[in-house]
Write a protein that holds these residues in place. Structure first.
Motif, PDB file in Angstrom:
ATOM      1  N   GLY A 187       9.958 -20.591  -5.163  1.00 57.22           N
ATOM      2  CA  GLY A 187       8.535 -21.156  -6.244  1.00 57.22           C
ATOM      3  C   GLY A 187       7.821 -22.252  -5.755  1.00 57.22           C
ATOM      4  O   GLY A 187       6.595 -22.580  -6.348  1.00 57.22           O
ATOM      5  N   MET A 188       7.709 -22.564  -4.422  1.00 54.51           N
ATOM      6  CA  MET A 188       7.336 -23.212  -4.088  1.00 54.51           C
ATOM      7  C   MET A 188       5.244 -23.276  -3.669  1.00 54.51           C
ATOM      8  O   MET A 188       5.407 -21.797  -3.286  1.00 54.51           O
ATOM      9  CB  MET A 188       7.686 -24.005  -2.464  1.00 54.51           C
ATOM     10  CG  MET A 188       9.164 -24.698  -2.968  1.00 54.51           C
ATOM     11  SD  MET A 188       9.648 -25.921  -1.171  1.00 54.51           S
ATOM     12  CE  MET A 188       8.099 -26.483  -1.264  1.00 54.51           C
ATOM     13  N   GLU A 189       5.191 -24.279  -4.222  1.00 58.57           N
ATOM     14  CA  GLU A 189       3.057 -24.076  -3.744  1.00 58.57           C
ATOM     15  C   GLU A 189       3.230 -24.345  -2.309  1.00 58.57           C
ATOM     16  O   GLU A 189       3.200 -25.063  -1.552  1.00 58.57           O
ATOM     17  CB  GLU A 189       2.500 -25.009  -5.037  1.00 58.57           C
ATOM     18  CG  GLU A 189       1.303 -25.280  -5.040  1.00 58.57           C
ATOM     19  CD  GLU A 189       0.730 -24.577  -5.819  1.00 58.57           C
ATOM     20  OE1 GLU A 189       0.289 -23.374  -6.458  1.00 58.57           O
ATOM     21  OE2 GLU A 189       1.886 -25.205  -6.723  1.00 58.57           O
ATOM     22  N   CYS A 190       2.250 -23.234  -2.022  1.00 63.06           N
ATOM     23  CA  CYS A 190       2.601 -22.974  -0.410  1.00 63.06           C
ATOM     24  C   CYS A 190       1.386 -21.940   0.232  1.00 63.06           C
ATOM     25  O   CYS A 190       1.245 -21.067  -0.905  1.00 63.06           O
ATOM     26  CB  CYS A 190       3.226 -23.088   0.676  1.00 63.06           C
ATOM     27  SG  CYS A 190       4.576 -21.462   0.556  1.00 63.06           S
ATOM     28  N   ASP A 191       0.722 -21.462   1.241  1.00 64.87           N
ATOM     29  CA  ASP A 191       0.043 -20.993   1.703  1.00 64.87           C
ATOM     30  C   ASP A 191       0.889 -20.039   1.883  1.00 64.87           C
ATOM     31  O   ASP A 191       0.445 -18.338   2.021  1.00 64.87           O
ATOM     32  CB  ASP A 191      -0.983 -21.476   3.083  1.00 64.87           C
ATOM     33  CG  ASP A 191      -2.429 -22.195   2.475  1.00 64.87           C
ATOM     34  OD1 ASP A 191      -2.516 -22.100   1.340  1.00 64.87           O
ATOM     35  OD2 ASP A 191      -2.300 -23.397   3.185  1.00 64.87           O
ATOM     36  N   ILE A 192       1.780 -19.856   2.782  1.00 67.72           N
ATOM     37  CA  ILE A 192       2.336 -18.277   3.411  1.00 67.72           C
ATOM     38  C   ILE A 192       4.177 -18.818   3.493  1.00 67.72           C
ATOM     39  O   ILE A 192       5.229 -19.848   3.706  1.00 67.72           O
ATOM     40  CB  ILE A 192       2.148 -18.926   5.137  1.00 67.72           C
ATOM     41  CG1 ILE A 192       0.670 -18.434   5.084  1.00 67.72           C
ATOM     42  CG2 ILE A 192       3.194 -16.976   5.460  1.00 67.72           C
ATOM     43  CD1 ILE A 192       0.495 -18.192   6.794  1.00 67.72           C
ATOM     44  N   LEU A 193       4.926 -18.566   2.840  1.00 62.74           N
ATOM     45  CA  LEU A 193       5.767 -18.000   2.508  1.00 62.74           C
ATOM     46  C   LEU A 193       7.136 -17.333   3.373  1.00 62.74           C
ATOM     47  O   LEU A 193       6.407 -15.892   3.363  1.00 62.74           O
ATOM     48  CB  LEU A 193       6.573 -17.751   1.268  1.00 62.74           C
ATOM     49  CG  LEU A 193       7.492 -17.828  -0.044  1.00 62.74           C
ATOM     50  CD1 LEU A 193       7.675 -19.260  -0.397  1.00 62.74           C
ATOM     51  CD2 LEU A 193       8.210 -17.129  -1.574  1.00 62.74           C
ATOM     52  N   ILE A 225       0.798 -15.593   0.871  1.00 65.63           N
ATOM     53  CA  ILE A 225       0.763 -14.702   1.936  1.00 65.63           C
ATOM     54  C   ILE A 225       2.416 -14.272   1.863  1.00 65.63           C
ATOM     55  O   ILE A 225       2.940 -15.969   1.573  1.00 65.63           O
ATOM     56  CB  ILE A 225       0.579 -15.206   3.412  1.00 65.63           C
ATOM     57  CG1 ILE A 225      -1.145 -14.515   2.874  1.00 65.63           C
ATOM     58  CG2 ILE A 225       1.490 -14.153   4.267  1.00 65.63           C
ATOM     59  CD1 ILE A 225      -1.517 -15.045   4.537  1.00 65.63           C
ATOM     60  N   ILE A 226       2.783 -13.426   1.147  1.00 63.12           N
ATOM     61  CA  ILE A 226       4.880 -13.104   2.269  1.00 63.12           C
ATOM     62  C   ILE A 226       5.190 -13.161   3.797  1.00 63.12           C
ATOM     63  O   ILE A 226       4.594 -11.485   3.596  1.00 63.12           O
ATOM     64  CB  ILE A 226       5.744 -12.221   1.445  1.00 63.12           C
ATOM     65  CG1 ILE A 226       5.688 -13.164  -0.640  1.00 63.12           C
ATOM     66  CG2 ILE A 226       7.041 -12.864   1.187  1.00 63.12           C
ATOM     67  CD1 ILE A 226       6.169 -12.814  -1.497  1.00 63.12           C
ATOM     68  N   ALA A 227       5.226 -13.498   4.270  1.00 59.54           N
ATOM     69  CA  ALA A 227       5.704 -13.294   5.915  1.00 59.54           C
ATOM     70  C   ALA A 227       6.713 -12.695   5.872  1.00 59.54           C
ATOM     71  O   ALA A 227       8.069 -13.773   6.075  1.00 59.54           O
ATOM     72  CB  ALA A 227       5.000 -14.227   6.443  1.00 59.54           C
ATOM     73  N   GLU A 228       7.217 -11.423   5.348  1.00 62.18           N
ATOM     74  CA  GLU A 228       8.713 -10.869   6.617  1.00 62.18           C
ATOM     75  C   GLU A 228       8.830 -10.946   7.859  1.00 62.18           C
ATOM     76  O   GLU A 228       9.569  -9.882   8.565  1.00 62.18           O
ATOM     77  CB  GLU A 228       8.599  -9.927   5.850  1.00 62.18           C
ATOM     78  CG  GLU A 228       8.356  -9.601   3.979  1.00 62.18           C
ATOM     79  CD  GLU A 228       9.055  -7.765   3.635  1.00 62.18           C
ATOM     80  OE1 GLU A 228       9.142  -7.848   2.226  1.00 62.18           O
ATOM     81  OE2 GLU A 228       8.455  -6.901   4.531  1.00 62.18           O
ATOM     82  N   ALA A 229       9.739 -12.078   7.914  1.00 59.14           N
ATOM     83  CA  ALA A 229      10.035 -12.178   9.323  1.00 59.14           C
ATOM     84  C   ALA A 229      11.683 -11.655   8.909  1.00 59.14           C
ATOM     85  O   ALA A 229      12.345 -11.570  10.248  1.00 59.14           O
ATOM     86  CB  ALA A 229      10.046 -13.925   9.755  1.00 59.14           C
ATOM     87  N   ALA A 230      12.383 -12.043   8.191  1.00 51.69           N
ATOM     88  CA  ALA A 230      13.477 -11.115   7.731  1.00 51.69           C
ATOM     89  C   ALA A 230      13.339  -9.520   7.800  1.00 51.69           C
ATOM     90  O   ALA A 230      12.639  -9.214   7.119  1.00 51.69           O
ATOM     91  CB  ALA A 230      14.224 -11.498   6.542  1.00 51.69           C
ATOM     92  N   ASN A 231      13.524  -9.064   7.341  1.00 52.55           N
ATOM     93  CA  ASN A 231      13.981  -7.332   7.210  1.00 52.55           C
ATOM     94  C   ASN A 231      14.426  -7.506   6.042  1.00 52.55           C
ATOM     95  O   ASN A 231      15.379  -7.632   5.056  1.00 52.55           O
ATOM     96  CB  ASN A 231      14.847  -6.707   8.634  1.00 52.55           C
ATOM     97  CG  ASN A 231      14.840  -6.546   9.596  1.00 52.55           C
ATOM     98  OD1 ASN A 231      13.847  -5.831   9.848  1.00 52.55           O
ATOM     99  ND2 ASN A 231      15.885  -6.426  10.406  1.00 52.55           N
ATOM    100  N   GLY A 232      13.144  -7.179   5.101  1.00 51.89           N
ATOM    101  CA  GLY A 232      13.895  -6.413   3.750  1.00 51.89           C
ATOM    102  C   GLY A 232      14.219  -7.495   2.608  1.00 51.89           C
ATOM    103  O   GLY A 232      14.059  -7.615   1.630  1.00 51.89           O
ATOM    104  N   PRO A 233      13.299  -9.031   2.655  1.00 56.07           N
ATOM    105  CA  PRO A 233      13.817  -9.830   2.402  1.00 56.07           C
ATOM    106  C   PRO A 233      12.557  -9.410   0.857  1.00 56.07           C
ATOM    107  O   PRO A 233      13.068 -10.106  -0.332  1.00 56.07           O
ATOM    108  CB  PRO A 233      12.415 -10.738   2.518  1.00 56.07           C
ATOM    109  CG  PRO A 233      11.785 -10.116   3.866  1.00 56.07           C
ATOM    110  CD  PRO A 233      12.232  -8.906   3.806  1.00 56.07           C
ATOM    111  N   VAL A 234      11.403  -8.671   0.665  1.00 55.82           N
ATOM    112  CA  VAL A 234      11.014  -9.070  -0.062  1.00 55.82           C
ATOM    113  C   VAL A 234      11.482  -7.005  -1.100  1.00 55.82           C
ATOM    114  O   VAL A 234      11.515  -5.680  -0.373  1.00 55.82           O
ATOM    115  CB  VAL A 234      10.175  -8.493  -0.539  1.00 55.82           C
ATOM    116  CG1 VAL A 234       8.664  -8.455  -1.821  1.00 55.82           C
ATOM    117  CG2 VAL A 234       8.982 -10.453  -0.287  1.00 55.82           C
ATOM    118  N   THR A 235      12.464  -6.417  -2.451  1.00 55.45           N
ATOM    119  CA  THR A 235      12.961  -5.150  -2.448  1.00 55.45           C
ATOM    120  C   THR A 235      11.658  -4.613  -3.056  1.00 55.45           C
ATOM    121  O   THR A 235      10.451  -5.464  -3.280  1.00 55.45           O
ATOM    122  CB  THR A 235      13.440  -5.699  -4.110  1.00 55.45           C
ATOM    123  OG1 THR A 235      13.335  -5.594  -4.953  1.00 55.45           O
ATOM    124  CG2 THR A 235      14.830  -6.490  -3.847  1.00 55.45           C
ATOM    125  N   ALA A 236      11.352  -3.172  -3.335  1.00 54.55           N
ATOM    126  CA  ALA A 236      10.294  -2.351  -3.384  1.00 54.55           C
ATOM    127  C   ALA A 236       9.970  -2.784  -5.240  1.00 54.55           C
ATOM    128  O   ALA A 236       9.040  -2.721  -5.430  1.00 54.55           O
ATOM    129  CB  ALA A 236      11.020  -1.032  -3.668  1.00 54.55           C
TER     130      ALA A 236
END
Ligand code: NAD
Length: 472
Positions: A298-304, A325-336
């Motif tokens: 929940g941190m205020e920032c441009d890119i997570l 923006i959410i930058a998925e550097a990991a594999n599958g960090p955001v669920t569907a």
């Protein structure tokens, strides 16, 4: 939306289906692209101290449409078949997206590396390799592992050594695994490749002024605030390179022990050194600790930047996200499930299969280097250097002006291996983003970058199947 959390593999399948519905490929072909082609689950004993431990491990080859298959090996106590299947599937789409001619695969060993000594880890890694050799699940033209969560060049060195002991005289044996130390036929620039690729990907994405405007951001990566989860291989290089080469500002970092922040920016290099000495990021000078480890979301920032594990942003915490923006550097960090919530909030998700493809791209370069048995730059470096020197001297002679020694060195430098690797990686990330963006912008029905990336990957794999004549 059901209350039960979908598994990682189910999440990948859901994302695939959503994109596949926007293509015109026959149902049977889509089904063939989606399924895992071969799953090898093994249990083997390893003597740890005075007793034997049975180790559970996997290798999943998701797609044989191109060989060898390719994908990292994960060491974690959380490893299970569902996870390895999901990661192997993502590898197929990732390779297709960045035009790396491999099918996808992934390996997993169910151990927590922190609980074992180096010697014990070596035993486990070597035994795992023997199992792979026995079942023909490893080889330069069969299946080529690489590092992933919990593994690095050290483990890859053990793997290549074990393989070579068993396959004495196989001339291309060094190409049986990538991510090796440079001294053992590795390639310069592989260790940092995934993080560097994340940086190139973000830089490219932020180079379109109108796209940035739509996201409520100014163009360029310079000055953008970032929060990173996971200070391992991918997270640490993403942070340092984004700061040093992009002038971005990392204001928050989350690790196992907790989350810290400093709105003025955190020096990631110093933080890594601090963590090595103290065993924790907590207490790093100039930073404050957040109450809960998961507050980074929940941190205020441009890119997570989630750079740890899958399912970190899920339907329980997705509403808290404030980043653009959410930058998925990991594999599958955001669920569907989380993605549905985030897209409604107008948050842009840069998908894993594109953004962290730098690792496999440079692994491909390493594999090519091993097969050609020659270091990049060895043949052309001097030739280029002499040609540039002659050119500069001719211009000086014709103009009657001379340039400084520093300028001359800069202009006449022939390429080193690392220069060529970085150049190939940057080119790959730019080209792949261009293709994904084109689909995203051109097709009205495509509402997000992940679906656009999936469509591009599916089209390429489908075209391979057509060429093979499997689906004429
Ligand atoms: P790593 O083992 O080097 O680092 C992962 C870090 O995440 C560790 O420092 C760990 O302590 C931290 N971590 C774990 N759980 C956490 C939590 N709940 N909160 C905060 N921190 C946590 O692993 P890596 O190689 O950097 O891989 C990270 C991710 O990137 C994985 O999803 C992996 O599949 C993906 N990836 C890695 C590569 C590669 O080349 N290594 C390539 C592509 C994708």
């Amino acid at each position: 939306m059901s209350t039960k959390q979908a598994s990682f593999y189910q999440s990948v399948e859901r994302n695939f289906d959503k994109a596949a519905a926007l293509t015109n490929h026959p149902k049977g072909l889509l089904e063939q692209i989606k399924v895992c082609n071969a799953i090898y689950q093994m249990n083997f004993p390893v003597k740890i101290g005075n007793s034997y431990q049975v180790i559970e491990a996997y290798r999943v080859q998701h797609s044989h449409h191109r060989l060898p298959t390719k994908g990292g090996i994960r060491f974690s106590h959380l490893v299970n078949q569902d996870e390895v299947m999901a990661l192997a599937s993502l590898m197929t789409y990732k390779c297709a997206l960045v035009d790396v001619p491999f099918g996808g695969a992934k390996g997993g060993v169910c151990v927590s590396p922190r609980k074992y000594t180096e010697e014990q880890l070596e035993k486990i890694t070597r035994r795992y390799t023997v199992e792979l050799v026995r079942k023909n699940f490893i080889g330069p033209g069969i299946d080529v592992p690489a590092p992933d969560y919990g593994t690095g060049s050290r483990e890859m060195a053990w793997i290549v050594d074990t393989y070579q002991q068993l396959k004495n005289g196989e001339i291309d044996s060094a190409a049986c695994v990538t991510g090796k130390p440079v001294s053992q036929n590795g390639i310069r620039g592989r260790t940092e490749a995934t993080g560097r690729g994340v940086f190139y990907g973000l830089k490219e994405m932020l180079s379109y002024p109108n796209d940035c405007k739509e996201m409520g951001l100014s163009p360029g990566i310079a000055g953008k605030t970032m929060v990173i989860q996971g200070l391992g291989n991918v997270g640490s290089y993403t942070g340092t390179i984004s700061i040093e080469e992009g002038d971005a500002k990392v204001i928050g970092v989350s690790e196992i022990e907790g989350t810290i922040y400093n709105p003025k920016g955190i020096d990631i290099k110093k933080l890594i050194k601090y963590r090595k000495e103290k065993g924790s990021i907590i207490g790093f000078p100039g930073t404050k600790k957040l109450e809960n480890r998961d507050d980074w979301v929940g941190m205020e920032c441009d890119i997570l930047v989630p750079a740890a594990l899958e399912s970190q942003i899920n339907k329980k915490n997705a509403k808290k996200v404030k980043a653009k923006i959410i930058a998925e550097a990991a594999n599958g960090p955001v669920t569907a499930d989380a993605e549905e919530i985030l897209l409604k909030k107008g948050i842009v998700i840069v998908p894993d299969m594109y953004l962290n493809a730098g690792g496999v791209t440079v692994s491909y370069f390493e594999w090519l280097k091993n097969l050609s048995h020659v270091r990049y730059g060895r043949i052309e470096k001097r030739f280029d250097q002499n040609a540039y020197t002659n050119l500069v001297s001719t211009v000086e002679k014709l103009t009657g002006k001379t340039i400084s020694k520093r300028e001359r060195t800069l202009l006449t430098k022939g390429p080193e291996e690392v220069d060529l690797v970085r150049s190939g990686l940057e080119e790959t990330m730019i080209t792949a983003y261009g293709q994904v963006r084109e689909i995203y912008k051109r097709k009205k029905k495509v509402k997000d970058l992940r679906s656009a990336a999936f469509i591009n990957a599916i089209n390429k794999v489908a075209s391979d199947y057509m060429t093979l004549g499997v689906f004429p």
